[in-house]
Enzyme design. Sequence first.
Site, PDB file in Angstrom:
ATOM      1  CE1 TYR A 108       5.307 -13.866  32.683  1.00 48.01           C
ATOM      2  CE2 TYR A 108       7.513 -15.181  32.216  1.00 48.01           C
ATOM      3  CZ  TYR A 108       6.507 -15.079  32.768  1.00 48.01           C
ATOM      4  OH  TYR A 108       5.998 -16.115  33.763  1.00 48.01           O
ATOM      5  CD  GLU A 196       4.389 -14.041  36.197  1.00 47.31           C
ATOM      6  OE1 GLU A 196       3.996 -15.171  35.710  1.00 47.31           O
ATOM      7  OE2 GLU A 196       3.369 -13.302  36.489  1.00 47.31           O
TER       8      GLU A 196
END
Length: 395
Positions: A108, A196
């Site tokens: 992530y 993101e």
Amino acid sequence: MKVHEFQAKRVLARFGVPVPRGEVAGSAPEARDAAGRLGVPGVVKAQVHAGGRGKAGGVRKAATPEAAGRAAADLLGSVLVTAQTGPAGRPVRRVLVEEAVGTARELYLALAVDPAREAVVAIASAEGGVDVEASFAGTPERVFKEYAPAGNRLDEAQARKLAAALGLTGGSATQAAGIIMAMAEAMEKTDASLVEINPLAVTGEGGLVALDVRMAFDDNALGRRPEILALRDLDEASPLEAEAARSNLSYVKLDGDIGCMVNGAGLAMATMDLILRAGGRPANFLDVGGGVTEDGVARAFRILAFDPGVRSALVNIFGGIVRCDTVASGVVRAVRETASSLPVVMRLEGTNAEEGRTVLRASGLGFHPAEGMRDAAALAVSLAGAAPARRGGRP
Ligand code: GDP
Ligand code: MN
């Protein structure tokens, strides 16, 4: 402003972030043909402005082009309900067909603007994928953060530190640091508030590929970023936001009960402030800007009044380029056409203010005129308090 995954991927790819090859499809045959061109196995992904698609069945694997077509047929026209859409879900109008990527690990990475520190923060976790929220909550010590120096871009050393924290070494670490720097550059050059990547896949060979990208952009910067504004999907906005955007009006929804029409962001702030000081709360702001026509004003007023929470309206205009009589005529028209019984406070100042007041009087519609901004706000607050609860009219 949010954009779709396929759009965010195109933006990041321009800055050098590796993404899977893919094509957007709006029908099952298009999806089948796309999978044929891209090669199988592939993935078919619903394009909606919300995450959580994987767990909700919005991401399908396809072993053949025909299976990709069937997955698309399934998704297109359906309403996808994910943990992030709310119970009403989001209709799927397009799918992204991509080559499937074999993953060894899912990481992530995100860059976001931290409003409290007014700085960009980079966030990294080695436990990316569909359960990232759980890992953020469960093991916060394994979530790594680096703050960019105020007013500056994240630097190379910080990017390398994050890559190392993710357990990457050698070529993978170098590539990860490069991706983080590319995200930082993209963020700066597009005025993004969020970039993101989740997951950032580590392939069997140690290469990195962004399997899912989300971006959001600062609404106030869209005026100088036409290439980003062009990505806006009006179907994804709430109906009132979409209607406002189509009419070139800027609409901000809040949760109070006073509908506000103003011209200019400065006047919006001042109006908000005065309403709050008078003990009230705005339900929305319709900024008609400069150069608005009577028609535009009428449409703005309909949107303002349609908001079911609105119990009084405050029209606060400082005429410059926009003429007060144009505003008055537009509001009169909207009130007539919708047979609205909403109490409306009108404060008109500047160009053709007197003519505007004449239009209001001549209408016989019982507007509440006000002189100063403070009085206007106080009057709107007291009218909202006295008005019965109502449901919105038709915009
Ligand atoms: P989200 O649930 O809305 O965040 O949708 P994602 O695009 O992240 O997809 C959900 C999950 O599907 C990802 O976390 C991956 O595990 C998986 N996934 C998506 N695309 C691919 C792909 O090309 N290959 C593989 N192996 N998995 C994928
Ligand atoms: Mn994801």
